[in-house]
Design a protein around this motif. Structure first.
Motif, PDB file in Angstrom:
ATOM      1  N   SER B  57       0.809  -1.221   0.000  1.00 23.95           N
ATOM      2  CA  SER B  57       0.000   0.000   0.000  1.00 23.95           C
ATOM      3  C   SER B  57       0.841   1.270   0.000  1.00 23.95           C
ATOM      4  O   SER B  57       0.307   2.371  -0.005  1.00 23.95           O
ATOM      5  CB  SER B  57      -0.889   0.004   1.253  1.00 23.95           C
ATOM      6  N   ILE B  58       2.176   1.140  -0.002  1.00 21.41           N
ATOM      7  CA  ILE B  58       3.026   2.326   0.097  1.00 21.41           C
ATOM      8  C   ILE B  58       3.148   2.985  -1.285  1.00 21.41           C
ATOM      9  O   ILE B  58       3.353   2.291  -2.279  1.00 21.41           O
ATOM     10  CB  ILE B  58       4.429   1.915   0.616  1.00 21.41           C
ATOM     11  N   SER B  59       3.026   4.313  -1.341  1.00 26.70           N
ATOM     12  CA  SER B  59       3.127   4.989  -2.637  1.00 26.70           C
ATOM     13  C   SER B  59       4.594   5.153  -3.026  1.00 26.70           C
ATOM     14  O   SER B  59       5.499   4.986  -2.203  1.00 26.70           O
ATOM     15  CB  SER B  59       2.459   6.353  -2.575  1.00 26.70           C
ATOM     16  N   ALA B  60       4.815   5.484  -4.306  1.00 29.29           N
ATOM     17  CA  ALA B  60       6.190   5.640  -4.803  1.00 29.29           C
ATOM     18  C   ALA B  60       6.941   6.725  -4.025  1.00 29.29           C
ATOM     19  O   ALA B  60       8.102   6.553  -3.651  1.00 29.29           O
ATOM     20  CB  ALA B  60       6.180   5.957  -6.296  1.00 29.29           C
ATOM     21  N   GLY B  61       6.263   7.848  -3.772  1.00 29.88           N
ATOM     22  CA  GLY B  61       6.917   8.933  -3.049  1.00 29.88           C
ATOM     23  C   GLY B  61       7.260   8.524  -1.620  1.00 29.88           C
ATOM     24  O   GLY B  61       8.365   8.779  -1.130  1.00 29.88           O
ATOM     25  N   GLN B  62       6.302   7.858  -0.959  1.00 33.51           N
ATOM     26  CA  GLN B  62       6.556   7.399   0.415  1.00 33.51           C
ATOM     27  C   GLN B  62       7.718   6.411   0.440  1.00 33.51           C
ATOM     28  O   GLN B  62       8.594   6.485   1.296  1.00 33.51           O
ATOM     29  CB  GLN B  62       5.299   6.732   0.987  1.00 33.51           C
ATOM     30  N   ASN B  63       7.729   5.486  -0.529  1.00 37.64           N
ATOM     31  CA  ASN B  63       8.799   4.498  -0.549  1.00 37.64           C
ATOM     32  C   ASN B  63      10.149   5.143  -0.874  1.00 37.64           C
ATOM     33  O   ASN B  63      11.184   4.694  -0.385  1.00 37.64           O
ATOM     34  CB  ASN B  63       8.492   3.370  -1.538  1.00 37.64           C
ATOM     35  N   GLY B  64      10.120   6.214  -1.682  1.00 39.68           N
ATOM     36  CA  GLY B  64      11.367   6.940  -1.958  1.00 39.68           C
ATOM     37  C   GLY B  64      11.978   7.466  -0.671  1.00 39.68           C
ATOM     38  O   GLY B  64      13.179   7.303  -0.423  1.00 39.68           O
ATOM     39  N   PHE B  65      11.139   8.088   0.165  1.00 37.99           N
ATOM     40  CA  PHE B  65      11.632   8.574   1.460  1.00 37.99           C
ATOM     41  C   PHE B  65      12.079   7.414   2.348  1.00 37.99           C
ATOM     42  O   PHE B  65      13.089   7.504   3.041  1.00 37.99           O
ATOM     43  CB  PHE B  65      10.542   9.385   2.180  1.00 37.99           C
ATOM     44  N   THR B 193       8.091   1.307   7.777  1.00 33.81           N
ATOM     45  CA  THR B 193       8.148   2.268   6.673  1.00 33.81           C
ATOM     46  C   THR B 193       7.923   3.692   7.175  1.00 33.81           C
ATOM     47  O   THR B 193       8.661   4.615   6.819  1.00 33.81           O
ATOM     48  CB  THR B 193       7.082   1.914   5.614  1.00 33.81           C
ATOM     49  N   TRP B 194       6.903   3.877   8.015  1.00 32.37           N
ATOM     50  CA  TRP B 194       6.616   5.240   8.478  1.00 32.37           C
ATOM     51  C   TRP B 194       7.675   5.752   9.442  1.00 32.37           C
ATOM     52  O   TRP B 194       7.963   6.951   9.465  1.00 32.37           O
ATOM     53  CB  TRP B 194       5.201   5.327   9.061  1.00 32.37           C
ATOM     54  N   VAL B 195       8.286   4.842  10.225  1.00 26.30           N
ATOM     55  CA  VAL B 195       9.414   5.264  11.065  1.00 26.30           C
ATOM     56  C   VAL B 195      10.540   5.785  10.157  1.00 26.30           C
ATOM     57  O   VAL B 195      11.153   6.823  10.422  1.00 26.30           O
ATOM     58  CB  VAL B 195       9.907   4.104  11.961  1.00 26.30           C
ATOM     59  N   GLN B 196      10.774   5.060   9.044  1.00 27.37           N
ATOM     60  CA  GLN B 196      11.809   5.506   8.095  1.00 27.37           C
ATOM     61  C   GLN B 196      11.469   6.861   7.491  1.00 27.37           C
ATOM     62  O   GLN B 196      12.339   7.704   7.283  1.00 27.37           O
ATOM     63  CB  GLN B 196      11.963   4.511   6.933  1.00 27.37           C
ATOM     64  N   ILE B 197      10.195   7.062   7.151  1.00 24.53           N
ATOM     65  CA  ILE B 197       9.798   8.316   6.513  1.00 24.53           C
ATOM     66  C   ILE B 197       9.990   9.484   7.479  1.00 24.53           C
ATOM     67  O   ILE B 197      10.556  10.525   7.117  1.00 24.53           O
ATOM     68  CB  ILE B 197       8.337   8.233   6.005  1.00 24.53           C
ATOM     69  N   VAL B 198       9.544   9.309   8.741  1.00 25.62           N
ATOM     70  CA  VAL B 198       9.712  10.368   9.747  1.00 25.62           C
ATOM     71  C   VAL B 198      11.192  10.670   9.942  1.00 25.62           C
ATOM     72  O   VAL B 198      11.629  11.824   9.952  1.00 25.62           O
ATOM     73  CB  VAL B 198       9.071   9.939  11.093  1.00 25.62           C
ATOM     74  N   LYS B 199      11.974   9.588  10.071  1.00 21.99           N
ATOM     75  CA  LYS B 199      13.410   9.757  10.279  1.00 21.99           C
ATOM     76  C   LYS B 199      14.081  10.444   9.097  1.00 21.99           C
ATOM     77  O   LYS B 199      14.909  11.345   9.277  1.00 21.99           O
ATOM     78  CB  LYS B 199      14.026   8.390  10.548  1.00 21.99           C
ATOM     79  N   ALA B 200      13.718  10.049   7.860  1.00 20.05           N
ATOM     80  CA  ALA B 200      14.332  10.672   6.678  1.00 20.05           C
ATOM     81  C   ALA B 200      14.002  12.163   6.642  1.00 20.05           C
ATOM     82  O   ALA B 200      14.872  12.991   6.343  1.00 20.05           O
ATOM     83  CB  ALA B 200      13.835   9.980   5.404  1.00 20.05           C
ATOM     84  N   GLY B 201      12.753  12.505   6.966  1.00 23.32           N
ATOM     85  CA  GLY B 201      12.366  13.911   6.998  1.00 23.32           C
ATOM     86  C   GLY B 201      13.170  14.689   8.028  1.00 23.32           C
ATOM     87  O   GLY B 201      13.687  15.775   7.742  1.00 23.32           O
ATOM     88  N   LEU B 202      13.292  14.107   9.236  1.00 26.82           N
ATOM     89  CA  LEU B 202      14.056  14.761  10.309  1.00 26.82           C
ATOM     90  C   LEU B 202      15.522  14.937   9.909  1.00 26.82           C
ATOM     91  O   LEU B 202      16.105  16.009  10.079  1.00 26.82           O
ATOM     92  CB  LEU B 202      14.011  13.917  11.579  1.00 26.82           C
ATOM     93  N   THR B 348      17.920   8.057  13.628  1.00 27.05           N
ATOM     94  CA  THR B 348      18.501   7.453  12.438  1.00 27.05           C
ATOM     95  C   THR B 348      18.893   6.004  12.689  1.00 27.05           C
ATOM     96  O   THR B 348      18.550   5.099  11.935  1.00 27.05           O
ATOM     97  CB  THR B 348      19.754   8.260  12.041  1.00 27.05           C
ATOM     98  N   ILE B 349      19.589   5.769  13.798  1.00 20.84           N
ATOM     99  CA  ILE B 349      20.029   4.413  14.123  1.00 20.84           C
ATOM    100  C   ILE B 349      18.833   3.514  14.398  1.00 20.84           C
ATOM    101  O   ILE B 349      18.739   2.395  13.887  1.00 20.84           O
ATOM    102  CB  ILE B 349      20.974   4.438  15.337  1.00 20.84           C
ATOM    103  N   LEU B 350      17.879   4.039  15.168  1.00 20.62           N
ATOM    104  CA  LEU B 350      16.701   3.262  15.545  1.00 20.62           C
ATOM    105  C   LEU B 350      15.946   2.786  14.306  1.00 20.62           C
ATOM    106  O   LEU B 350      15.524   1.627  14.209  1.00 20.62           O
ATOM    107  CB  LEU B 350      15.801   4.155  16.401  1.00 20.62           C
ATOM    108  N   ALA B 351      15.778   3.679  13.329  1.00 24.80           N
ATOM    109  CA  ALA B 351      15.035   3.323  12.124  1.00 24.80           C
ATOM    110  C   ALA B 351      15.791   2.283  11.309  1.00 24.80           C
ATOM    111  O   ALA B 351      15.194   1.330  10.796  1.00 24.80           O
ATOM    112  CB  ALA B 351      14.792   4.581  11.285  1.00 24.80           C
ATOM    113  N   VAL B 352      17.105   2.430  11.189  1.00 29.93           N
ATOM    114  CA  VAL B 352      17.883   1.473  10.392  1.00 29.93           C
ATOM    115  C   VAL B 352      17.840   0.083  11.027  1.00 29.93           C
ATOM    116  O   VAL B 352      17.642  -0.919  10.332  1.00 29.93           O
ATOM    117  CB  VAL B 352      19.339   1.958  10.203  1.00 29.93           C
ATOM    118  N   VAL B 353      17.991   0.000  12.363  1.00 31.51           N
ATOM    119  CA  VAL B 353      17.968  -1.340  12.979  1.00 31.51           C
ATOM    120  C   VAL B 353      16.589  -1.989  12.839  1.00 31.51           C
ATOM    121  O   VAL B 353      16.493  -3.210  12.700  1.00 31.51           O
ATOM    122  CB  VAL B 353      18.431  -1.348  14.464  1.00 31.51           C
ATOM    123  N   ALA B 354      15.531  -1.189  12.834  1.00 29.08           N
ATOM    124  CA  ALA B 354      14.193  -1.761  12.642  1.00 29.08           C
ATOM    125  C   ALA B 354      14.092  -2.394  11.255  1.00 29.08           C
ATOM    126  O   ALA B 354      13.613  -3.521  11.102  1.00 29.08           O
ATOM    127  CB  ALA B 354      13.119  -0.690  12.835  1.00 29.08           C
TER     128      ALA B 354
END
Lengths: 100, 520
Positions: B57-65, B193-202, B348-354
C-alpha cells in the motif's frame, strides 16, 4: 497474436538495452572518477576556481550525472514503455503460464 | 573510522557527554510519535502480506523517502561528516560510491524484483531453481549481512547515546532493542516504513538547516568554505588523501561501494511494499534524488566542522571523528540545536535497525521456516507467528551482541556487511534475473563463495590483521576484497551453471521473462 508476442519480446529487449547502456554509462563515469583518484592526483588537484579543485567538482558531477541518468530512464519508461507494455500485456493475456 | 566511537574525555568547551534536556525532549517525542504510528499500524497488520510488505500500500513517493531513510544510516550522517571534517576530500569517495549504486538498482533490479518476487530477494533467485538449497544459501547471505550491520549499528548507538545523553551504554542498547522490537513485532512493515519516513524527513531537514547555517557564514558559497579550509589546513584537504593510498585498494573500495546497494536485503525488501513495478521504479528515482542531495549536504557539514570547530577539537571528543556534525550544531546553535541533532542521529540508528530486523525476520520465517523446513506448505497464520518469534529472537541477539562488542572497534563490520551484500547476494540475484542458463548449483556456489570468500579475505586483510590485531603485515594486500570477490562470484555462478546443465535453453520468450516485464 503471434505478432503481439513478438512485439512484447522486442519491447522487453528494448528496455534491457537501455538499462544496460545506462548502467554502463554510470559505471564508466564513476570508475573514471575513481581511476583519476587512483592514478592521476595532480590533475584532480588543479584549481578551477578559488577553493574549488577539479576533484571536488568532478565528485559533485558524479552525483549530478546519477540524477540525470535516473531522470532519463524514468522519462523514457513513462513516455514510451508503460503504454506499450499495458497494451501488449492485455493483448497477450496476463497469465504468465501461457507459452509464446 | 565510521561509527567507531572511542570516547575520550570530553573537551570542557562542549556540552557533549552531559545529559541534554532538549535532546531528551526531542528523543522522547520521537519515541512517542513512532510508537503511536506502531499502534496505528498494528491494527492494520493481520497477514504476512501486511507484515512483510505493508499490504503493497506504500506509494512511490513514500517508498522513496523510506528507501532513503533505510540507506542514510548513522554511518552516512555522522561517519561521512566526520571523515570529511578530519580528512577533507576523502569523504567524497564514499558519498559518490554509495550514491552511484542507486541508478544501478533502478536500471537492473527494481522492476524485475517487484514483478518476480513476493517478500524477499530470495524469492527471485529461487523462482526457477530448486527451493531448498537456494533458500538456505541466500538466507545465510542475508543473515550475515543483517547481523554484522546490526552489531555495528548497536555498538554505535550505545556509544552515541552515552556520549550525547549521558546514559549508561547497556541501558542505551536495551532501549534501542526494545523500541525496534516494538516497531517490527506489532507494526510490521507499515510501522517500519513510516518510522523511516519520519526519520528521513528529520535527518534531511536537520542536515539542511545545519548546512545553511554553515554556508551563511561564507556568503552562501561552498567554494569560499573550501578555500577557508585550505587556508587553514593546506590545499591537501581539497585533494585525495591517505584513505586511498594504493590504486588497487581505491578501485576495490569503489566496486564494493557501488554494488552493495543492489545486494542489501533490507533495501531490496522495500520494493515489495509498493503496488507495482512502475511505483518501484519511481521510488528509486526519488530515493536517488534525496540521497544525492543528502550527501552534498554532508560534504558541506564536514568542511564546516573542519573550519569552524577544527579537526583537533573533533578528535578530542571522539577519535573516529563521529561527533563532527553534533559539535558543529553546538557551535552554530548552542546546546538546544545540539540536542536536536543528537536526537536526529539516534532516530537514524533506531530506524535502520528496525529495517534490518524485519528483513532478517523475513529470511528466517519466509525463506528458512516456510520454504525449507515446511516445504512451502505452511499457512499464512503460522508464517506470521514464526516471523514475530524471529523478530524477538533477532532483537535479543542484537542486544546481546551489542553489549558483547562494547568498546570494540566494529567499524569494519559495516564494510564487511556491505562487501557480503555486493559479492554474496548481488551476483546471484542479477544472474537469476537476466541469465536463463543459471542452475541451482550455479546460484548456490556463487552465493556461498561470495559470502565465505569475503569473510576469509577480510579476516586476512590489513583491516583485521594490521588495524585490529596489530600485526605488521597482512597475508591479503587489499583492505576490501570486492575487486576479487565480485567478478569471481559471477564467474563461479556462470561456470558451475554451464557445467551442471546440458539442457538447451528454450527459444523465444519464457514464462519467466513475461512475468519479469508484466508482473503476475
Amino acid at each position: 497474436m503471434a505478432q503481439d508476442h513478438d512485439a512484447l519480446r522486442d519491447l522487453a529487449a528494448a528496455r534491457d538495452r537501455i538499462a544496460v547502456a545506462l548502467t554502463a554509462t554510470m559505471i564508466a563515469v564513476y570508475f573514471g572518477f575513481i581511476a583519476l583518484i587512483a592514478y592521476d592526483r595532480p590533475l584532480l588537484a588543479k584549481m578551477v576556481a578559488p577553493g574549488l579543485t577539479l576533484g571536488i567538482l568532478l565528485g559533485a558531477a558524479v552525483i549530478v550525472v546519477s540524477w540525470l541518468l535516473t531522470y532519463f530512464y524514468v522519462r523514457w519508461t513513462n513516455t514510451h514503455y508503460d503504454d506499450q507494455l499495458a497494451k501488449l500485456g492485455a493483448a497477450t493475456g496476463r497469465s504468465s503460464t501461457e507459452a509464446p | 573510522m565510521i561509527l567507531a566511537l572511542q570516547a575520550t574525555a570530553a573537551a570542557p568547551s562542549t556540552a557533549i557527554g552531559q545529559p541534554n534536556t532538549v535532546a531528551m525532549v526531542f528523543f522522547v517525542l520521537f519515541i512517542a510519535i513512532t510508537l503511536a504510528i506502531t499502534l496505528w499500524a498494528a491494527r492494520r497488520t493481520h497477514t504476512t502480506e501486511h507484515f512483510y510488505a505493508a499490504g503493497r500500500s506504500i506509494s512511490a513517493g513514500q517508498n522513496g523517502f523510506a528507501l532513503a531513510g533505510d540507506y542514510m544510516s548513522a554511518a552516512s550522517f555522522l561517519g561521512i561528516a566526520g571523515l570529511v571534517s578530519t580528512t577533507g576530500f576523502d569523504g567524497l569517495i564514499y558519498s559518490t560510491g554509495w550514491l552511484v549504486g542507486w541508478p544501478v538498482v533502478l536500471f537492473l533490479i527494481a522492476e524485475p524484483l517487484r514483478n518476480l518476487g513476493k517478500y524477499t530477494f530470495t524469492d527471485v533467485v529461487a523462482l526457477r531453481l530448486r527451493q531448498k538449497p537456494v533458500r538456505i544459501a541466500a538466507a545465510i547471505g542475508t543473515l550475515a549481512t543483517v547481523i554484522l550491520y546490526l552489531i555495528a549499528q548497536m555498538v554505535g548507538a550505545g556509544g552515541l547515546i552515552k556520549l550525547m545523553f549521558g546514559l549508561e551504554y547497556e541501558t542505551a542498547i536495551v532501549i534501542v532493542g526494545a523500541a525496534m522490537i516494538a516497531y517490527v513485532l506489532f507494526g510490521g512493515m507499515l510501522a517500519t516504513t513510516w518510522v523511516q519516513i519520519v526519520k528521513a524527513g528529520l535527518l534531511l531537514s536537520g542536515a539542511l538547516i545545519l548546512a545553511l547555517l554553515v554556508l551563511a557564514r561564507f556568503n552562501m558559497n561552498p567554494a569560499a568554505l573550501f578555500a577557508a579550509a585550505a587556508a587553514k589546513y593546506g590545499d591537501g584537504v581539497l585533494n585525495p588523501g591517505k584513505l586511498v593510498s594504493n590504486p588497487l585498494d581505491t578501485i576495490s573500495l569503489g566496486m564494493a561501494l557501488m554494488f552493495d546497494t543492489a545486494g542489501l536485503p533490507h533495501i531490496l525488501m522495500r520494493f515489495y511494499t509498493v503496488p507495482d513495478a512502475k511505483a518501484a521504479r519511481k521510488s528509486v528515482f526519488y530515493a536517488t534524488g534525496l540521497i544525492g542531495f543528502f550527501y552534498l549536504l554532508t560534504f558541506v557539514l564536514g568542511f564546516g566542522a573542519m573550519v569552524l570547530v577544527g579537526p583537533d577539537a573533533i578528535k578530542a571528543v571522539d577519535k573516529g571523528g563521529n561527533m563532527a556534525a553534533p559539535l558543529l550544531a553546538e557551535f552554530l546553535g548552542g546546546t538546544p540545536f545540539l540536542g536536536f541533532i543528537a536526537a536526529v542521529a539516534f532516530a537514524t540508528i533506531l530506524a535502520v535497525v528496525a529495517g534490518l530486523t524485519l528483513s532478517g525476520a523475513a529470511a528466517l520465517s519466509h525463506d528458512l521456516w516456510v520454504n525449507v523446513v515446511r516445504h512451502g506448505e505452511a499457512s499464512g497464520g503460522e508464517e506470521l507467528k514464526v516471523a514475530r518469534v524471529a523478530t524477538v529472537l533477532l532483537g535479543i541477539i542484537a542486544v546481546v551482541l551489542g553489549i558483547t562488542f562494547k568498546g570494540q572497534n566494529v567499524a569494519f563490520m559495516v564494510s564487511l556487511a556491505f562487501a557480503i551484500a555486493a559479492s554474496g547476494n548481488f551476483p546471484a540475484l542479477l544472474l537469476s534475473i537476466f541469465w536463463r542458463r543459471l542452475t541451482t548449483a550455479g546460484a548456490v556456489s556463487s552465493m556461498v563463495f561470495g559470502t565465505v570468500a569475503t569473510l576469509v579475505l577480510i579476516y586476512l586483510s590489513p583491516t583485521i590483521q594490521v588495524d585490529i590485531l596489530k600485526h605488521t603485515s597482512a597475508w591479503f594486500p587489499l583492505k576490501n576484497p570486492a575487486l576479487l570477490t565480485i567478478p569471481l562470484s559471477f564467474a563461479i555462478g556462470m561456470g558451475v551453471s554451464l557445467l551442471s546443465s546440458a539442457a538447451p535453453v528454450e527459444a523465444g520468450m519464457s514464462a519467466h521473462d513475461r512475468r519479469m516485464v508484466l508482473g503476475d
